[in-house]
Design a protein around this motif. Structure first.
Motif, PDB file in Angstrom:
ATOM      1  N   ILE A 130       1.339  -0.839   0.718  1.00 28.95           N
ATOM      2  CA  ILE A 130       0.040  -0.301   0.219  1.00 28.95           C
ATOM      3  C   ILE A 130       0.743   1.424  -0.054  1.00 28.95           C
ATOM      4  CG2 ILE A 130      -1.402   0.878   1.258  1.00 28.95           C
ATOM      5  CD1 ILE A 130      -2.920  -0.967   2.002  1.00 28.95           C
ATOM      6  N   THR A 131       1.819   0.824   0.474  1.00 28.24           N
ATOM      7  CA  THR A 131       2.800   2.671   0.696  1.00 28.24           C
ATOM      8  C   THR A 131       3.556   2.661  -0.140  1.00 28.24           C
ATOM      9  OG1 THR A 131       4.472   1.577   1.893  1.00 28.24           O
ATOM     10  CG2 THR A 131       2.835   2.315   3.238  1.00 28.24           C
ATOM     11  N   ARG A 132       3.428   1.270  -1.088  1.00 26.90           N
ATOM     12  CA  ARG A 132       4.778   1.171  -2.749  1.00 26.90           C
ATOM     13  C   ARG A 132       5.792   1.372  -2.180  1.00 26.90           C
ATOM     14  NH1 ARG A 132       1.281   6.472  -4.703  1.00 26.90           N
ATOM     15  NH2 ARG A 132      -0.442   5.925  -5.622  1.00 26.90           N
ATOM     16  N   GLY A 133       5.706   0.712  -0.791  1.00 25.38           N
ATOM     17  CA  GLY A 133       7.262   0.107  -0.597  1.00 25.38           C
ATOM     18  C   GLY A 133       7.642   0.957   0.177  1.00 25.38           C
ATOM     19  N   ARG A 134       7.717   1.835   0.958  1.00 24.69           N
ATOM     20  CA  ARG A 134       8.261   2.697   1.885  1.00 24.69           C
ATOM     21  C   ARG A 134       8.000   2.638   3.378  1.00 24.69           C
ATOM     22  NH1 ARG A 134       5.668   5.858  -1.895  1.00 24.69           N
ATOM     23  NH2 ARG A 134       4.037   6.256  -0.886  1.00 24.69           N
ATOM     24  N   ARG A 135       6.329   1.967   3.574  1.00 28.70           N
ATOM     25  CA  ARG A 135       7.212   1.857   5.485  1.00 28.70           C
ATOM     26  C   ARG A 135       6.552  -0.141   5.350  1.00 28.70           C
ATOM     27  NH1 ARG A 135       7.740   5.896   9.298  1.00 28.70           N
ATOM     28  NH2 ARG A 135       8.483   6.745   7.975  1.00 28.70           N
ATOM     29  N   THR A 136       6.387  -0.119   6.151  1.00 33.01           N
ATOM     30  CA  THR A 136       5.554  -1.449   7.024  1.00 33.01           C
ATOM     31  C   THR A 136       4.958  -1.036   8.446  1.00 33.01           C
ATOM     32  OG1 THR A 136       7.112  -2.367   8.866  1.00 33.01           O
ATOM     33  CG2 THR A 136       7.318  -3.789   5.761  1.00 33.01           C
ATOM     34  N   LEU A 137       4.337  -1.765   8.888  1.00 35.24           N
ATOM     35  CA  LEU A 137       3.633  -1.191  10.212  1.00 35.24           C
ATOM     36  C   LEU A 137       4.446  -0.980  11.203  1.00 35.24           C
ATOM     37  CD1 LEU A 137       1.455  -0.463  11.652  1.00 35.24           C
ATOM     38  CD2 LEU A 137       0.445  -2.653  12.186  1.00 35.24           C
ATOM     39  N   THR A 138       5.255  -2.744  11.166  1.00 36.58           N
ATOM     40  CA  THR A 138       6.525  -2.816  12.345  1.00 36.58           C
ATOM     41  C   THR A 138       7.162  -1.463  12.025  1.00 36.58           C
ATOM     42  OG1 THR A 138       7.148  -4.473  11.635  1.00 36.58           O
ATOM     43  CG2 THR A 138       8.389  -3.651  12.625  1.00 36.58           C
ATOM     44  N   SER A 139       7.444  -0.865  10.749  1.00 33.53           N
ATOM     45  CA  SER A 139       8.734   0.541  11.021  1.00 33.53           C
ATOM     46  C   SER A 139       8.167   1.664  10.969  1.00 33.53           C
ATOM     47  CB  SER A 139       9.091   0.593   9.451  1.00 33.53           C
ATOM     48  OG  SER A 139       8.377   0.765   8.081  1.00 33.53           O
ATOM     49  N   MET A 140       6.417   1.846  10.614  1.00 37.70           N
ATOM     50  CA  MET A 140       5.586   2.426  11.376  1.00 37.70           C
ATOM     51  C   MET A 140       5.436   3.053  12.981  1.00 37.70           C
ATOM     52  SD  MET A 140       3.314   3.771   8.430  1.00 37.70           S
ATOM     53  CE  MET A 140       2.059   2.341   8.012  1.00 37.70           C
ATOM     54  N   LEU A 141       5.406   2.100  13.745  1.00 35.21           N
ATOM     55  CA  LEU A 141       5.172   2.113  14.955  1.00 35.21           C
ATOM     56  C   LEU A 141       6.692   1.819  15.720  1.00 35.21           C
ATOM     57  CD1 LEU A 141       2.500  -0.722  15.159  1.00 35.21           C
ATOM     58  CD2 LEU A 141       2.219   2.036  15.234  1.00 35.21           C
ATOM     59  N   THR A 142       7.602   1.194  15.115  1.00 33.83           N
ATOM     60  CA  THR A 142       8.527   0.959  15.970  1.00 33.83           C
ATOM     61  C   THR A 142      10.012   2.193  15.521  1.00 33.83           C
ATOM     62  OG1 THR A 142       9.332  -0.851  14.402  1.00 33.83           O
ATOM     63  CG2 THR A 142       8.091  -1.013  16.418  1.00 33.83           C
ATOM     64  N   GLY A 143       9.474   2.760  14.351  1.00 38.11           N
ATOM     65  CA  GLY A 143      11.040   2.995  13.563  1.00 38.11           C
ATOM     66  C   GLY A 143      11.929   2.466  13.586  1.00 38.11           C
ATOM     67  N   LEU A 144      11.964   1.248  13.438  1.00 35.09           N
ATOM     68  CA  LEU A 144      13.068   0.447  13.545  1.00 35.09           C
ATOM     69  C   LEU A 144      13.022   0.240  11.598  1.00 35.09           C
ATOM     70  CD1 LEU A 144      12.388  -2.816  15.711  1.00 35.09           C
ATOM     71  CD2 LEU A 144      14.295  -0.976  15.255  1.00 35.09           C
ATOM     72  N   PRO A 145      14.160   0.119  10.820  1.00 31.03           N
ATOM     73  CA  PRO A 145      14.725  -0.021   9.498  1.00 31.03           C
ATOM     74  C   PRO A 145      14.519  -1.863   9.148  1.00 31.03           C
ATOM     75  CG  PRO A 145      16.661  -0.620  10.517  1.00 31.03           C
ATOM     76  CD  PRO A 145      15.578  -0.439  11.780  1.00 31.03           C
ATOM     77  N   VAL A 146      13.341  -2.248   8.134  1.00 31.73           N
ATOM     78  CA  VAL A 146      12.523  -3.139   7.611  1.00 31.73           C
ATOM     79  C   VAL A 146      12.775  -2.985   6.073  1.00 31.73           C
ATOM     80  CG1 VAL A 146      10.837  -4.099   7.214  1.00 31.73           C
ATOM     81  CG2 VAL A 146      10.654  -2.625   9.276  1.00 31.73           C
ATOM     82  N   VAL A 147      13.535  -4.033   6.024  1.00 28.66           N
ATOM     83  CA  VAL A 147      13.572  -4.336   4.584  1.00 28.66           C
ATOM     84  C   VAL A 147      13.002  -5.723   3.976  1.00 28.66           C
ATOM     85  CG1 VAL A 147      15.941  -3.931   4.473  1.00 28.66           C
ATOM     86  CG2 VAL A 147      15.588  -6.325   4.729  1.00 28.66           C
ATOM     87  N   MET A 148      12.611  -5.423   2.714  1.00 24.56           N
ATOM     88  CA  MET A 148      12.081  -6.733   1.880  1.00 24.56           C
ATOM     89  C   MET A 148      12.789  -7.621   1.760  1.00 24.56           C
ATOM     90  SD  MET A 148       8.532  -6.332   2.569  1.00 24.56           S
ATOM     91  CE  MET A 148       7.807  -7.359   2.782  1.00 24.56           C
ATOM     92  N   LEU A 149      13.004  -9.399   2.236  1.00 22.52           N
ATOM     93  CA  LEU A 149      14.591  -9.823   0.929  1.00 22.52           C
ATOM     94  C   LEU A 149      13.170 -10.748   0.541  1.00 22.52           C
ATOM     95  CD1 LEU A 149      16.929 -11.345   1.921  1.00 22.52           C
ATOM     96  CD2 LEU A 149      16.629 -12.144   3.435  1.00 22.52           C
ATOM     97  N   THR A 150      13.958 -11.121  -0.446  1.00 24.30           N
ATOM     98  CA  THR A 150      13.550 -12.507  -1.606  1.00 24.30           C
ATOM     99  C   THR A 150      14.463 -12.972  -1.760  1.00 24.30           C
ATOM    100  OG1 THR A 150      11.730 -11.100  -2.513  1.00 24.30           O
ATOM    101  CG2 THR A 150      12.606 -13.278  -3.900  1.00 24.30           C
ATOM    102  N   THR A 151      13.866 -14.077  -0.540  1.00 27.98           N
ATOM    103  CA  THR A 151      15.384 -15.708  -0.949  1.00 27.98           C
ATOM    104  C   THR A 151      14.768 -16.864  -2.069  1.00 27.98           C
ATOM    105  OG1 THR A 151      13.791 -16.963   1.042  1.00 27.98           O
ATOM    106  CG2 THR A 151      16.379 -15.594   1.591  1.00 27.98           C
ATOM    107  N   THR A 152      15.691 -17.543  -2.236  1.00 30.58           N
ATOM    108  CA  THR A 152      14.972 -19.077  -3.027  1.00 30.58           C
ATOM    109  C   THR A 152      15.081 -20.222  -1.896  1.00 30.58           C
ATOM    110  OG1 THR A 152      16.400 -18.023  -4.763  1.00 30.58           O
ATOM    111  CG2 THR A 152      15.395 -20.317  -4.574  1.00 30.58           C
ATOM    112  N   GLY A 153      13.895 -20.571  -2.176  1.00 27.03           N
ATOM    113  CA  GLY A 153      13.662 -22.067  -0.427  1.00 27.03           C
ATOM    114  C   GLY A 153      14.360 -23.002  -0.759  1.00 27.03           C
TER     115      GLY A 153
END
Length: 176
Positions: free
Chosen positions: A44-67
């Protein structure tokens, strides 16, 4: 990714949330719910934020791995600590008995992708930090998110891995 705010630099609410996250019942709930909430907020935020980052100020990244076993690509939100142009992720798994699946995925297939705060997707290669580097990065992590200390106490039968994600120029054909 800009420098992460340490625990002391965070506001009162952010510090409170970062502290209670280390409590066993709270981390149990977070382990089962946050990733389900963070993914849609990230979209929804076009990759700028997560709920966790908004509430805690923690730096969140989206990690894509291969199983490691399935070979399927999976994307999930993780706390990502900036360190001299690299991103550090800590495989705490909220202090559970086992390492998280993404850790095993990175061990089997070190090539991955990350997206940071709405930026372009970057190709990275993962490696596990060892020795003095691991200890320095672990201390950096604790200065930002002290709940990891509580997770480490609960994860008594394992040493929590610290993974370093370093940018690679471009994906190699057929690379893992």
């Amino acid at each position: 990714m800009s420098q992460a705010r340490t625990y002391r630099q965070a506001n009162l609410i952010q510090r409170g949330l970062r502290s209670v996250a280390g409590l066993a019942p709270v981390s149990w709930v977070f382990a089962r719910t946050l990733h389900h909430i963070d993914r849609p907020v990230f979209r929804i935020t076009r990759g700028r934020r997560t709920l966790t980052s908004m509430l805690t100020g923690l730096p969140v990244v989206m990690l894509t791995t291969t199983g490691a076993r399935t070979g399927f690509r999976r994307t999930l939100p993780l706390l990502g600590l900036p360190d001299d142009g690299r991103i550090v992720v800590i495989a705490s798994n909220y202090g559970q008995v086992d390492n998280p699946s993404w850790y095993y995925n990175l061990r089997a297939h070190p090539r991955a992708e990350i997206s940071v705060a709405g930026g372009a997707v970057r190709d990275v290669r993962a490696r596990e930090a060892e020795g003095a580097e691991r200890e320095r990065l672990w201390r950096l992590g604790l200065s930002i998110y002290p709940a990891w200390a509580g997770y480490a106490k609960r994860a008594t039968d394992r040493r929590i891995p610290v993974m370093v994600l370093e940018s690679v120029a471009s994906p190699e054909p057929g690379a893992d």
